[in-house]
Design a protein around this motif. Structure first.
Motif, short mmCIF file in Angstrom:
data_model
loop_
_atom_site.label_atom_id
_atom_site.label_comp_id
_atom_site.label_asym_id
_atom_site.label_seq_id
_atom_site.Cartn_x
_atom_site.Cartn_y
_atom_site.Cartn_z
N VAL A 105 0.84 -1.20 0.00
CA VAL A 105 0.00 0.00 0.00
C VAL A 105 0.87 1.25 0.00
CG1 VAL A 105 -1.64 1.34 1.39
CG2 VAL A 105 -2.05 -1.09 0.98
N CYS A 106 1.91 1.26 0.81
CA CYS A 106 2.83 2.41 0.83
C CYS A 106 3.45 2.61 -0.55
CB CYS A 106 3.92 2.22 1.88
SG CYS A 106 3.35 2.43 3.57
N TYR A 107 3.90 1.52 -1.14
CA TYR A 107 4.51 1.61 -2.48
C TYR A 107 3.53 2.21 -3.49
CZ TYR A 107 6.47 0.36 -6.96
OH TYR A 107 6.93 0.42 -8.24
N LEU A 108 2.29 1.73 -3.48
CA LEU A 108 1.30 2.24 -4.43
C LEU A 108 1.02 3.73 -4.20
CD1 LEU A 108 -1.29 -0.66 -4.61
CD2 LEU A 108 0.18 0.18 -6.45
N LEU A 109 0.88 4.12 -2.96
CA LEU A 109 0.57 5.52 -2.68
C LEU A 109 1.75 6.44 -2.98
CD1 LEU A 109 -1.69 4.94 0.39
CD2 LEU A 109 -2.36 5.92 -1.80
N ILE A 110 2.96 5.96 -2.79
CA ILE A 110 4.14 6.73 -3.20
C ILE A 110 4.16 6.84 -4.73
CG2 ILE A 110 6.67 6.74 -3.31
CD1 ILE A 110 6.53 5.21 -0.54
N SER A 111 3.90 5.71 -5.40
CA SER A 111 3.92 5.68 -6.87
C SER A 111 2.87 6.60 -7.49
CB SER A 111 3.70 4.25 -7.37
OG SER A 111 4.72 3.41 -6.94
N PHE A 112 1.71 6.67 -6.88
CA PHE A 112 0.66 7.55 -7.40
C PHE A 112 0.82 8.99 -6.89
CE2 PHE A 112 -1.81 3.49 -7.83
CZ PHE A 112 -1.88 3.52 -9.22
N GLY A 113 1.32 9.14 -5.68
CA GLY A 113 1.44 10.46 -5.08
C GLY A 113 2.53 11.31 -5.68
N TRP A 114 3.65 10.70 -6.05
CA TRP A 114 4.77 11.47 -6.58
C TRP A 114 4.40 12.17 -7.90
CZ3 TRP A 114 8.69 13.78 -4.65
CH2 TRP A 114 9.71 14.26 -5.48
N PRO A 115 3.80 11.47 -8.87
CA PRO A 115 3.40 12.17 -10.10
C PRO A 115 2.36 13.27 -9.85
CG PRO A 115 3.38 9.80 -10.46
CD PRO A 115 3.59 10.03 -9.00
N MET A 116 1.46 13.06 -8.89
CA MET A 116 0.49 14.11 -8.56
C MET A 116 1.20 15.36 -8.05
SD MET A 116 -2.57 11.89 -6.76
CE MET A 116 -3.05 13.27 -5.78
N PHE A 117 2.18 15.15 -7.19
CA PHE A 117 2.97 16.27 -6.69
C PHE A 117 3.70 16.97 -7.84
CE2 PHE A 117 7.50 17.21 -5.85
CZ PHE A 117 7.32 18.48 -5.31
N LEU A 118 4.36 16.19 -8.70
CA LEU A 118 5.11 16.78 -9.81
C LEU A 118 4.19 17.58 -10.74
CD1 LEU A 118 7.66 13.98 -10.74
CD2 LEU A 118 8.10 16.13 -9.53
N ASP A 119 3.01 17.04 -11.03
CA ASP A 119 2.05 17.77 -11.88
C ASP A 119 1.67 19.10 -11.23
OD1 ASP A 119 2.07 15.80 -13.79
OD2 ASP A 119 0.17 14.89 -13.15
N ALA A 120 1.37 19.07 -9.94
CA ALA A 120 0.97 20.30 -9.24
C ALA A 120 2.13 21.28 -9.18
CB ALA A 120 0.47 19.97 -7.83
N TRP A 121 3.33 20.77 -9.00
CA TRP A 121 4.53 21.62 -8.93
C TRP A 121 4.79 22.30 -10.27
CZ3 TRP A 121 8.28 23.33 -5.63
CH2 TRP A 121 9.49 23.73 -6.18
N HIS A 122 4.80 21.50 -11.34
CA HIS A 122 5.12 22.05 -12.66
C HIS A 122 4.03 22.99 -13.18
CE1 HIS A 122 8.81 19.84 -13.06
NE2 HIS A 122 8.20 18.69 -12.90
N SER A 123 2.80 22.69 -12.86
CA SER A 123 1.71 23.53 -13.36
C SER A 123 1.45 24.74 -12.47
CB SER A 123 0.43 22.71 -13.48
OG SER A 123 -0.08 22.37 -12.19
N GLY A 124 2.03 24.73 -11.26
CA GLY A 124 1.75 25.81 -10.32
C GLY A 124 0.30 25.80 -9.86
N VAL A 134 -1.43 27.59 -3.03
CA VAL A 134 -0.85 26.66 -3.99
C VAL A 134 -1.07 25.24 -3.46
CG1 VAL A 134 0.87 28.26 -4.89
CG2 VAL A 134 1.45 26.78 -2.97
N ARG A 135 -1.18 24.28 -4.36
CA ARG A 135 -1.52 22.92 -3.95
C ARG A 135 -0.32 21.98 -3.80
NH1 ARG A 135 -7.20 21.74 -5.42
NH2 ARG A 135 -8.25 23.29 -4.14
N TRP A 136 0.82 22.31 -4.43
CA TRP A 136 1.90 21.35 -4.41
C TRP A 136 2.39 20.97 -3.02
CZ3 TRP A 136 6.53 22.32 -2.27
CH2 TRP A 136 6.96 23.64 -2.17
N PRO A 137 2.39 21.87 -2.03
CA PRO A 137 2.89 21.42 -0.71
C PRO A 137 2.05 20.29 -0.11
CG PRO A 137 2.86 23.82 -0.81
CD PRO A 137 2.13 23.33 -2.02
N VAL A 138 0.75 20.36 -0.28
CA VAL A 138 -0.08 19.30 0.29
C VAL A 138 0.06 18.01 -0.52
CG1 VAL A 138 -2.30 19.74 -0.87
CG2 VAL A 138 -2.28 18.92 1.48
N PHE A 139 0.29 18.13 -1.83
CA PHE A 139 0.52 16.94 -2.63
C PHE A 139 1.86 16.29 -2.29
CE2 PHE A 139 -2.64 18.74 -5.71
CZ PHE A 139 -3.55 17.69 -5.62
N LEU A 140 2.84 17.09 -1.91
CA LEU A 140 4.15 16.56 -1.50
C LEU A 140 4.03 15.75 -0.21
CD1 LEU A 140 7.20 16.30 -1.89
CD2 LEU A 140 7.44 18.51 -0.74
#
Length: 183
Positions: A105-124, A134-140
Motif C-alpha cells: 500500500v505504501c509503495y502504491l501511494l508513493i507511486s501515485f502520489g509522486w506524479p500528482m505532486f510533480l504535476d501540481a509543482w510544474h503547473s503551479g 498553492v496545492r503542491w505542498p499538500v501533494f508533496l
C-alpha cells in the motif's frame, strides 16, 4: 543483524523527531482556527487561505505522524484473534501483515502520489477558491508521509525478526504499560 538493528534505530530516531514535530502542528491548527473564527465574528472577515492552511496542516499531522504512530504501536489493531496468540505468534502476524499489506500500500501511494505532486509543482496548481493556496505542498505530503511509513514498516520488520531470533525484547510491548511482560 546488528547492522539492520542500527538502521532500525536510525529510522526510529528520524520518525520520532518528525512525529513529535508534527504533534506541534495541532497547536498551530487550533490557533489558526480560533484566530480565524474570532476575526470572522468580530470583523466579519474571512480567508479561504486560512481555511485551506488548516486542511493542509491537518494533512501534515496525519501523514507525517503515521510512521511515529506505528513506531509507538499506537495504530488501530483488531486483536480479536491476534490477541489470543503468543508474543511470537503476534510477531509473525505483524511480519506477514507488514509484507503483504503495509509495504504494498505504501509503495502504491508513493507511486501515485509522486506524479500528482510533480504535476501540481510544474503547473503551479492553485486552489480554485478566491484567496486559496498553492496545492503542491499538500501533494508533496502524500509521498513523503508514505515514504516515512514504509521506512518505519521496514524498521518494525527488522525488530520483529530480531525478536523472533531472541536478540531483542518484544518490540510490540508499549513502554508505558508496566503490566505487560515480554513473552
Amino acid at each position: 543483524m546488528q547492522l539492520l538493528l542500527a538502521l532500525s534505530r536510525l529510522i526510529d530516531a528520524i520518525n520520532a523527531r518528525i512525529g513529535q514535530a508534527a504533534s506541534w502542528l495541532v497547536l498551530v491548527v487550533v490557533l489558526i482556527s480560533a484566530g480565524n473564527a474570532v476575526v470572522r465574528k468580530l470583523f466579519n472577515i474571512s480567508s479561504n487561505g486560512l481555511l485551506e492552511i488548516q486542511w493542509y496542516l491537518f494533512s501534515a499531522i496525519f501523514l507525517l505522524a503515521a510512521a511515529y504512530t506505528l513506531q509507538k504501536n499506537e495504530h488501530i489493531r483488531i486483536d480479536l484473534l491476534v490477541g489470543k496468540l503468543s508474543a511470537r505468534g503476534q510477531a509473525v502476524v505483524d511480519i506477514v501483515g507488514t509484507l503483504l499489506f503495509l509495504m504494498p500500500v505504501c509503495y502504491l501511494l508513493i507511486s501515485f502520489g509522486w506524479p500528482m505532486f510533480l504535476d501540481a509543482w510544474h503547473s503551479g496548481e492553485m486552489s480554485s477558491d478566491a484567496g486559496g493556496l498553492v496545492r503542491w505542498p499538500v501533494f508533496l505530503l502524500i509521498p513523503t508521509g508514505f515514504v516515512l511509513l514504509m521506512a518505519q514498516g521496514l524498521s518494525e520488520l527488522i525488530k520483529r525478526v530480531a525478536f523472533l531470533q531472541g536478540l531483542i525484547p518484544n518490540p510490540a510491548i508499549k513502554s508505558n504499560d508496566p503490566h505487560k511482560e515480554p513473552v
